[in-house]
Design a protein around this motif. Structure first.
Motif, short mmCIF file in Angstrom:
data_model
loop_
_atom_site.label_atom_id
_atom_site.label_comp_id
_atom_site.label_asym_id
_atom_site.label_seq_id
_atom_site.Cartn_x
_atom_site.Cartn_y
_atom_site.Cartn_z
N TYR A 13 -33.55 43.29 22.34
CA TYR A 13 -34.98 43.59 22.44
C TYR A 13 -35.17 44.76 23.40
N ARG A 17 -30.20 44.33 27.78
CA ARG A 17 -29.79 42.95 27.59
C ARG A 17 -29.50 42.66 26.10
N ILE A 19 -28.68 40.78 22.77
CA ILE A 19 -28.97 39.40 22.34
C ILE A 19 -27.94 38.95 21.30
N PRO A 38 -27.56 26.42 21.95
CA PRO A 38 -28.56 26.15 22.98
C PRO A 38 -29.72 27.13 22.90
N SER A 39 -30.85 26.79 23.51
CA SER A 39 -31.97 27.73 23.45
C SER A 39 -31.61 29.00 24.19
N GLY A 40 -32.08 30.11 23.63
CA GLY A 40 -31.76 31.40 24.19
C GLY A 40 -30.52 32.03 23.59
N ALA A 41 -29.81 31.30 22.72
CA ALA A 41 -28.58 31.83 22.13
C ALA A 41 -28.83 32.97 21.15
N GLY A 42 -30.04 33.05 20.61
CA GLY A 42 -30.36 34.12 19.66
C GLY A 42 -30.63 33.63 18.25
N LYS A 43 -30.82 32.32 18.08
CA LYS A 43 -31.00 31.74 16.74
C LYS A 43 -32.26 32.27 16.04
N SER A 44 -33.39 32.18 16.73
CA SER A 44 -34.63 32.63 16.09
C SER A 44 -34.64 34.13 15.87
N THR A 45 -33.93 34.84 16.71
CA THR A 45 -33.82 36.29 16.53
C THR A 45 -33.23 36.61 15.16
N ARG A 48 -35.97 36.49 12.69
CA ARG A 48 -36.87 37.64 12.87
C ARG A 48 -36.26 38.91 12.28
N TYR A 54 -37.94 43.07 13.51
CA TYR A 54 -37.18 44.03 14.31
C TYR A 54 -36.04 44.52 13.43
P1 ADP Z 1 -33.04 30.76 20.37
O1 ADP Z 1 -33.81 30.75 19.08
O2 ADP Z 1 -31.59 30.55 20.19
O3 ADP Z 1 -33.63 29.84 21.38
P2 ADP Z 1 -34.10 33.44 20.61
O4 ADP Z 1 -33.51 34.17 19.47
O5 ADP Z 1 -35.52 32.98 20.48
O6 ADP Z 1 -33.15 32.21 21.00
O7 ADP Z 1 -34.01 34.31 21.92
C1 ADP Z 1 -32.79 34.86 22.38
C2 ADP Z 1 -33.05 35.62 23.67
O8 ADP Z 1 -33.92 36.70 23.42
C3 ADP Z 1 -33.72 34.78 24.74
O9 ADP Z 1 -33.10 35.08 25.97
C4 ADP Z 1 -35.14 35.24 24.76
O10 ADP Z 1 -35.70 35.15 26.04
C5 ADP Z 1 -35.03 36.68 24.30
N1 ADP Z 1 -36.23 37.11 23.55
C6 ADP Z 1 -36.77 36.47 22.50
N2 ADP Z 1 -37.81 37.17 22.01
C7 ADP Z 1 -37.94 38.26 22.79
C8 ADP Z 1 -38.84 39.37 22.81
N3 ADP Z 1 -39.81 39.50 21.91
N4 ADP Z 1 -38.65 40.32 23.77
C9 ADP Z 1 -37.66 40.19 24.67
N5 ADP Z 1 -36.79 39.19 24.70
C10 ADP Z 1 -36.92 38.21 23.78
#
Ligand code: ADP
Ligand code: ADP
Length: 229
Positions: A13, A17, A19, A38-45, A48, A54
């Motif tokens: 993003y 940092r 992702i 775990p949360s923050g691993a990048g799954k939802s990214t 997206r 993105y």
């Molecule tokens: P997960 O779904 O595994 O919990 P995410 O894909 O939502 O993880 O997020 C991965 C990392 O990216 C997290 O550290 C989160 O804080 C960061 N992140 C998510 N969305 C954004 C954004 N729009 N801008 C900056 N950082 C983001």
């Protein structure tokens, strides 16, 4: 139809940092692959990026053999159905909510989808059935009921690709099991990417990928991953 390929995908993003790091995986057409971690691993990214909210920083994402960098968001939205974690329904009838993704569908098609999603039985107990108003001004549905309406909507839309993003994580475990059955109906023979926190909720996947810090920590079937623990 609907094969997904991630090829050496990097994503951040912001540049400081990273992702996702050199992430490669494939969801063969009609198969189910689960991403857990775990949360923050990048799954939802990952989801997206599939909708092109993105674009990747390096590598590429292919859907049906085509690099999505050259595909519009509109086309991707038509090809990919998503059952989110928390479904927000319209303040309108149950029928309207199910038909939303395919307005031209007949009443019969709406009801067939509702049966598969296990919506039909509870809708028939409502005084106005499919014409019952849901939401603020009408009936309050439980989390599990809302999720089933969302699944019925997705079944009716019948997209070649399905993303289940923590689709049952907001539910208690009884309801979760019921919804899993409904989700099994939708994902059968459909390219499906399941995103989940827990390995326990993804028993039926053809492959499970454990994502940590944006890279693959482990991969295998449910049985294989349990054996390693
Ligand atoms: P997960 O779904 O595994 O919990 P995410 O894909 O939502 O993880 O997020 C991965 C990392 O990216 C997290 O550290 C989160 O804080 C960061 N992140 C998510 N969305 C954004 C954004 N729009 N801008 C900056 N950082 C983001
Ligand atoms: P709960 O959220 O119900 O407490 P957990 O998240 O602790 O459940 O995990 C349930 C199961 O999923 C455990 O077998 C755990 O090892 C597995 N699991 C969860 N997250 C991961 C992960 N990132 N990598 C590997 N296994 C995981």
């Amino acid at each position: 139809k609907g094969e997904i390929i991630f090829e050496h995908v990097d994503f951040a993003y912001d540049k400081e940092r990273p992702i996702l790091r050199d992430l490669s995986f494939r969801v063969p057409s009609g198969k189910t692959v689960a991403i857990v971690g775990p949360s923050g691993a990048g799954k939802s990214t990952i989801s997206r990026l599939l909708f092109r909210f993105y674009d990747v920083s390096a590598g590429r994402i292919l859907v049906d053999g085509q690099d999505i960098a050259g595909v519009t968001q509109k086309t991707l939205r038509a090809a990919i159905g998503m059952v989110p974690q928390d479904t927000v329904l319209f303040n309108d009838t149950v029928r309207y909510n199910i038909r939303y993704g395919r307005p031209e569908a007949s009443d019969e098609e709406v009801e067939d989808a509702a049966r598969l999603a296990q919506v039909h039985s509870f809708v028939m107990t409502l005084p106005k059935g499919y014409e019952a108003l849901v939401g603020e001004r009408g009936l309050k549905l439980s989390g599990g009921e809302k999720q089933r309406v969302s699944i019925a909507r997705t079944i009716l839309k019948s997209p070649p690709i399905l993303i289940l993003d923590e689709a049952t994580s907001a539910l208690d475990s009884m309801t979760e099991r019921e919804i899993q059955t409904a989700l099994g109906q939708v994902s059968r023979n459909r390219t499906t990417l399941v995103i989940a926190h827990r390995l326990t909720t993804v028993v039926e996947a053809d492959e499970i990928i454990v994502l940590e810090h944006g890279g693959i920590a482990e991969r295998g079937t449910h049985g294989e991953l349990l054996k390693q623990r």
